[in-house]
Scaffold this motif. Structure first.
Motif, PDB file in Angstrom:
ATOM      1  N   SER A  95      20.364  -2.350   2.544  1.00  8.92           N
ATOM      2  CA  SER A  95      19.558  -3.567   2.551  1.00  8.92           C
ATOM      3  C   SER A  95      18.205  -3.354   3.228  1.00  8.92           C
ATOM      4  CB  SER A  95      20.314  -4.698   3.248  1.00  8.92           C
ATOM      5  OG  SER A  95      20.545  -4.361   4.602  1.00  8.92           O
ATOM      6  N   ASN A  96      18.012  -2.218   3.892  1.00  5.62           N
ATOM      7  CA  ASN A  96      16.754  -1.927   4.574  1.00  5.62           C
ATOM      8  C   ASN A  96      16.004  -0.759   3.950  1.00  5.62           C
ATOM      9  OD1 ASN A  96      17.070  -3.932   6.544  1.00  5.62           O
ATOM     10  ND2 ASN A  96      18.402  -2.609   7.735  1.00  5.62           N
ATOM     11  N   ALA A  97      16.470  -0.290   2.811  1.00  2.00           N
ATOM     12  CA  ALA A  97      15.834   0.863   2.182  1.00  2.00           C
ATOM     13  C   ALA A  97      15.930   0.752   0.664  1.00  2.00           C
ATOM     14  CB  ALA A  97      16.502   2.154   2.655  1.00  2.00           C
ATOM     15  N   VAL A  98      14.999   1.397   0.011  1.00  2.00           N
ATOM     16  CA  VAL A  98      14.999   1.465  -1.440  1.00  2.00           C
ATOM     17  C   VAL A  98      14.532   2.867  -1.823  1.00  2.00           C
ATOM     18  CG1 VAL A  98      12.655   0.524  -1.650  1.00  2.00           C
ATOM     19  CG2 VAL A  98      14.253   0.289  -3.556  1.00  2.00           C
ATOM     20  N   ALA A  99      15.077   3.398  -2.908  1.00  2.00           N
ATOM     21  CA  ALA A  99      14.717   4.747  -3.346  1.00  2.00           C
ATOM     22  C   ALA A  99      14.298   4.721  -4.811  1.00  2.00           C
ATOM     23  CB  ALA A  99      15.905   5.692  -3.163  1.00  2.00           C
ATOM     24  N   PHE A 100      13.376   5.625  -5.142  1.00  2.00           N
ATOM     25  CA  PHE A 100      12.876   5.746  -6.502  1.00  2.00           C
ATOM     26  C   PHE A 100      12.832   7.211  -6.892  1.00  2.00           C
ATOM     27  CE2 PHE A 100      11.059   1.877  -4.807  1.00  2.00           C
ATOM     28  CZ  PHE A 100      11.214   0.975  -5.843  1.00  2.00           C
ATOM     29  N   LEU A 101      13.000   7.481  -8.181  1.00  2.00           N
ATOM     30  CA  LEU A 101      12.824   8.818  -8.730  1.00  2.00           C
ATOM     31  C   LEU A 101      11.567   8.781  -9.594  1.00  2.00           C
ATOM     32  CD1 LEU A 101      13.847  11.704  -9.127  1.00  2.00           C
ATOM     33  CD2 LEU A 101      15.196  10.855 -11.062  1.00  2.00           C
ATOM     34  N   ASN A 102      10.534   9.497  -9.149  1.00  2.00           N
ATOM     35  CA  ASN A 102       9.287   9.569  -9.897  1.00  2.00           C
ATOM     36  C   ASN A 102       9.447  10.500 -11.093  1.00  2.00           C
ATOM     37  OD1 ASN A 102       7.654   7.809  -8.421  1.00  2.00           O
ATOM     38  ND2 ASN A 102       7.098   9.393  -6.946  1.00  2.00           N
ATOM     39  N   PRO A 103       8.625  10.338 -12.130  1.00  2.00           N
ATOM     40  CA  PRO A 103       8.726  11.206 -13.310  1.00  2.00           C
ATOM     41  C   PRO A 103       8.560  12.694 -12.996  1.00  2.00           C
ATOM     42  CG  PRO A 103       7.260   9.362 -13.742  1.00  2.00           C
ATOM     43  CD  PRO A 103       7.612   9.311 -12.289  1.00  2.00           C
ATOM     44  N   ASN A 104       7.857  13.034 -11.927  1.00  2.00           N
ATOM     45  CA  ASN A 104       7.678  14.443 -11.565  1.00  2.00           C
ATOM     46  C   ASN A 104       8.881  15.017 -10.829  1.00  2.00           C
ATOM     47  OD1 ASN A 104       7.483  13.284  -9.038  1.00  2.00           O
ATOM     48  ND2 ASN A 104       5.417  14.019  -8.609  1.00  2.00           N
ATOM     49  N   GLY A 105       9.980  14.221 -10.687  1.00  2.00           N
ATOM     50  CA  GLY A 105      11.191  14.681 -10.022  1.00  2.00           C
ATOM     51  C   GLY A 105      11.217  14.389  -8.532  1.00  2.00           C
ATOM     52  N   THR A 110      11.715  12.367  -5.231  1.00  2.00           N
ATOM     53  CA  THR A 110      12.470  11.212  -4.763  1.00  2.00           C
ATOM     54  C   THR A 110      11.703  10.565  -3.627  1.00  2.00           C
ATOM     55  OG1 THR A 110      14.574  12.243  -5.351  1.00  2.00           O
ATOM     56  CG2 THR A 110      14.656  10.418  -3.791  1.00  2.00           C
ATOM     57  N   VAL A 111      11.507   9.254  -3.724  1.00  2.00           N
ATOM     58  CA  VAL A 111      10.780   8.503  -2.704  1.00  2.00           C
ATOM     59  C   VAL A 111      11.744   7.501  -2.080  1.00  2.00           C
ATOM     60  CG1 VAL A 111       8.880   6.907  -2.272  1.00  2.00           C
ATOM     61  CG2 VAL A 111       8.625   8.718  -3.986  1.00  2.00           C
ATOM     62  N   ILE A 112      11.856   7.524  -0.749  1.00  2.00           N
ATOM     63  CA  ILE A 112      12.680   6.562  -0.030  1.00  2.00           C
ATOM     64  C   ILE A 112      11.774   5.780   0.905  1.00  2.00           C
ATOM     65  CG2 ILE A 112      14.600   6.225   1.571  1.00  2.00           C
ATOM     66  CD1 ILE A 112      15.686   8.947   0.584  1.00  2.00           C
ATOM     67  N   VAL A 113      11.828   4.466   0.808  1.00  2.00           N
ATOM     68  CA  VAL A 113      11.079   3.597   1.709  1.00  2.00           C
ATOM     69  C   VAL A 113      12.111   2.827   2.522  1.00  2.00           C
ATOM     70  CG1 VAL A 113       9.391   1.730   1.895  1.00  2.00           C
ATOM     71  CG2 VAL A 113       9.215   3.392   0.025  1.00  2.00           C
ATOM     72  N   ALA A 114      12.044   2.963   3.850  1.00  2.00           N
ATOM     73  CA  ALA A 114      13.022   2.326   4.724  1.00  2.00           C
ATOM     74  C   ALA A 114      12.311   1.575   5.837  1.00  2.00           C
ATOM     75  CB  ALA A 114      13.961   3.369   5.321  1.00  2.00           C
ATOM     76  N   ALA A 115      12.948   0.518   6.307  1.00  2.00           N
ATOM     77  CA  ALA A 115      12.405  -0.277   7.408  1.00  2.00           C
ATOM     78  C   ALA A 115      13.380  -0.261   8.571  1.00  2.00           C
ATOM     79  CB  ALA A 115      12.179  -1.714   6.945  1.00  2.00           C
ATOM     80  N   ASN A 116      12.832  -0.139   9.753  1.00  2.00           N
ATOM     81  CA  ASN A 116      13.639  -0.177  10.968  1.00  2.00           C
ATOM     82  C   ASN A 116      13.249  -1.434  11.738  1.00  2.00           C
ATOM     83  OD1 ASN A 116      15.004   0.164  13.324  1.00  2.00           O
ATOM     84  ND2 ASN A 116      13.963   2.034  13.950  1.00  2.00           N
ATOM     85  N   SER A 117      14.109  -2.427  11.740  1.00  2.00           N
ATOM     86  CA  SER A 117      13.803  -3.690  12.418  1.00  2.00           C
ATOM     87  C   SER A 117      14.399  -3.756  13.823  1.00  2.00           C
ATOM     88  CB  SER A 117      14.315  -4.865  11.583  1.00  2.00           C
ATOM     89  OG  SER A 117      15.706  -4.751  11.397  1.00  2.00           O
ATOM     90  N   THR A 118      14.922  -2.635  14.308  1.00  2.00           N
ATOM     91  CA  THR A 118      15.504  -2.603  15.652  1.00  2.00           C
ATOM     92  C   THR A 118      14.448  -2.202  16.675  1.00  2.00           C
ATOM     93  OG1 THR A 118      16.153  -0.277  15.679  1.00  2.00           O
ATOM     94  CG2 THR A 118      17.667  -1.830  14.610  1.00  2.00           C
ATOM     95  N   LYS A 159       0.834  -1.201   0.000  1.00  2.00           N
ATOM     96  CA  LYS A 159       0.000   0.000   0.000  1.00  2.00           C
ATOM     97  C   LYS A 159       0.869   1.252   0.000  1.00  2.00           C
ATOM     98  CE  LYS A 159      -3.190   2.476   2.970  1.00  2.00           C
ATOM     99  NZ  LYS A 159      -3.898   2.483   4.242  1.00  2.00           N
ATOM    100  N   TYR A 160       1.904   1.275   0.852  1.00  2.00           N
ATOM    101  CA  TYR A 160       2.788   2.441   0.909  1.00  2.00           C
ATOM    102  C   TYR A 160       3.564   2.625  -0.386  1.00  2.00           C
ATOM    103  CZ  TYR A 160       1.677   2.532   5.847  1.00  2.00           C
ATOM    104  OH  TYR A 160       1.016   2.590   7.041  1.00  2.00           O
ATOM    105  N   PHE A 161       4.058   1.525  -0.953  1.00  2.00           N
ATOM    106  CA  PHE A 161       4.767   1.618  -2.230  1.00  2.00           C
ATOM    107  C   PHE A 161       3.845   2.152  -3.318  1.00  2.00           C
ATOM    108  CE2 PHE A 161       8.166  -0.902  -0.455  1.00  2.00           C
ATOM    109  CZ  PHE A 161       9.263  -0.562  -1.225  1.00  2.00           C
ATOM    110  N   ALA A 162       2.662   1.594  -3.412  1.00  2.00           N
ATOM    111  CA  ALA A 162       1.731   1.994  -4.468  1.00  2.00           C
ATOM    112  C   ALA A 162       1.303   3.452  -4.320  1.00  2.00           C
ATOM    113  CB  ALA A 162       0.508   1.079  -4.451  1.00  2.00           C
ATOM    114  N   HIS A 163       1.242   3.935  -3.107  1.00  2.00           N
ATOM    115  CA  HIS A 163       0.839   5.322  -2.880  1.00  2.00           C
ATOM    116  C   HIS A 163       1.933   6.311  -3.297  1.00  2.00           C
ATOM    117  CE1 HIS A 163      -1.010   8.787  -1.002  1.00  2.00           C
ATOM    118  NE2 HIS A 163       0.128   9.027  -0.386  1.00  2.00           N
TER     119      HIS A 163
END
Length: 86
Positions: free
Chosen positions: A42-52, A54-62, A21-25
């Motif tokens: 290894s706990n985060a991924v980043a994307f550049l959307n066409p509108n410029g 930057t989206v970073i999705v990160a997980a904190n497992s601590t 859901k968060y990724f799709a949003h």
């Protein structure tokens, strides 16, 4: 991602559902993935959307809140709650 308890017919939304859901949003369908070097790669991924954007999705497992500093030609500071905090 979504299951139904056959006995009670209760709908169960799994953690994977909320991740998707968060990724799709935030990440647009034609976004480009950006590589992230460093300890959190290894706990985060980043994307550049066409509108410029930057989206970073990160997980904190601590069990602790963690302060992260991202540098993608701009400075972003963020704080991730522990997965045990609400």
């Amino acid at each position: 991602m979504i299951t139904i308890d056959p006995a009670t017919r209760e709908i169960i939304w799994t953690p994977e559902f909320y991740v998707m859901k968060y990724f799709a949003h935030a990440v647009q369908s034609v976004a480009v993935r950006i590589g992230l070097p460093g300890n959190w790669s290894s706990n985060a991924v980043a994307f550049l959307n066409p509108n410029g954007q930057t989206v970073i999705v990160a997980a904190n497992s601590t069990i602790n809140r963690i302060l992260l500093h991202w540098n993608l030609n701009l400075s972003i500071r963020s704080s991730l709650k522990s997965k045990y905090q609400l």
